[in-house]
Design a protein around this motif. Structure first.
Motif, PDB file in Angstrom:
ATOM      1  N   ASN A  35       0.832  -1.217   0.000  1.00 19.26           N
ATOM      2  CA  ASN A  35       0.000   0.000   0.000  1.00 19.26           C
ATOM      3  C   ASN A  35       0.860   1.259   0.000  1.00 19.26           C
ATOM      4  O   ASN A  35       0.586   2.208  -0.728  1.00 19.26           O
ATOM      5  CB  ASN A  35      -0.950   0.009   1.205  1.00 19.26           C
ATOM      6  CG  ASN A  35      -2.076  -0.977   1.039  1.00 19.26           C
ATOM      7  OD1 ASN A  35      -2.505  -1.258  -0.081  1.00 19.26           O
ATOM      8  ND2 ASN A  35      -2.550  -1.520   2.140  1.00 19.26           N
ATOM      9  N   ARG A  38       2.483   1.590  -3.423  1.00 21.33           N
ATOM     10  CA  ARG A  38       1.548   2.130  -4.417  1.00 21.33           C
ATOM     11  C   ARG A  38       1.487   3.654  -4.302  1.00 21.33           C
ATOM     12  O   ARG A  38       1.537   4.367  -5.302  1.00 21.33           O
ATOM     13  CB  ARG A  38       0.165   1.528  -4.236  1.00 21.33           C
ATOM     14  CG  ARG A  38      -0.869   2.059  -5.225  1.00 21.33           C
ATOM     15  CD  ARG A  38      -2.250   1.457  -5.018  1.00 21.33           C
ATOM     16  NE  ARG A  38      -2.703   1.481  -3.647  1.00 21.33           N
ATOM     17  CZ  ARG A  38      -3.176   2.551  -2.991  1.00 21.33           C
ATOM     18  NH1 ARG A  38      -3.259   3.714  -3.617  1.00 21.33           N
ATOM     19  NH2 ARG A  38      -3.572   2.465  -1.745  1.00 21.33           N
ATOM     20  N   ARG A  39       1.397   4.154  -3.083  1.00 16.19           N
ATOM     21  CA  ARG A  39       1.340   5.609  -2.888  1.00 16.19           C
ATOM     22  C   ARG A  39       2.639   6.285  -3.329  1.00 16.19           C
ATOM     23  O   ARG A  39       2.614   7.341  -3.959  1.00 16.19           O
ATOM     24  CB  ARG A  39       1.027   5.939  -1.431  1.00 16.19           C
ATOM     25  CG  ARG A  39      -0.410   5.658  -1.041  1.00 16.19           C
ATOM     26  CD  ARG A  39      -0.789   6.254   0.297  1.00 16.19           C
ATOM     27  NE  ARG A  39       0.036   5.824   1.421  1.00 16.19           N
ATOM     28  CZ  ARG A  39      -0.158   4.690   2.113  1.00 16.19           C
ATOM     29  NH1 ARG A  39      -1.136   3.874   1.793  1.00 16.19           N
ATOM     30  NH2 ARG A  39       0.628   4.384   3.121  1.00 16.19           N
TER      31      ARG A  39
END
Length: 109
Positions: A35, A38-39
């Motif tokens: 996560n 991805r950011r």
């Protein structure tokens, strides 16, 4: 070109000194989860965020697709590519030359 934000240059005598402001994901940092990866990839100037997938990103410097074989959104694998990409190097050089030509043309008037 938002990629222009990732580097600077200064002219010294007969050469240009280029410095990059790439984020370093590697030294002494704990593992980066998917996560967070991805950011981070989503704000990297050299990643094509439109075609970004969990297992790959496309480099805006060379247009190659970088495959993530170890885990989804692997920013460390991306960094390895980004830091050695000849396409990114070439785009930075072209942007600098273009800017210098524009400055020279402005100085003539």
């Amino acid at each position: 070109m938002k990629q222009r934000l990732s580097f600077r240059y200064i002219i010294r005598d007969t050469f240009a000194l280029v410095t990059t402001s790439f984020f370093n994901y590697m030294p002494g940092r704990p593992e980066i989860d998917s996560n967070t990866g991805r950011r981070l990839l989503g704000v990297d100037e050299w990643v094509d965020t439109i075609t970004m997938r969990p297992k790959s990103v496309r480099c805006l410097g060379c247009n190659d697709r970088i495959l993530f074989t170890r885990k989804d959104f692997d920013v460390r694998m991306w960094q390895t590519h980004r830091d050695s990409c000849k396409g990114i190097d070439d785009m930075m050089k072209k942007a600098i030359v273009k800017e210098l030509i524009m400055l020279a043309n402005d100085a003539e008037f």
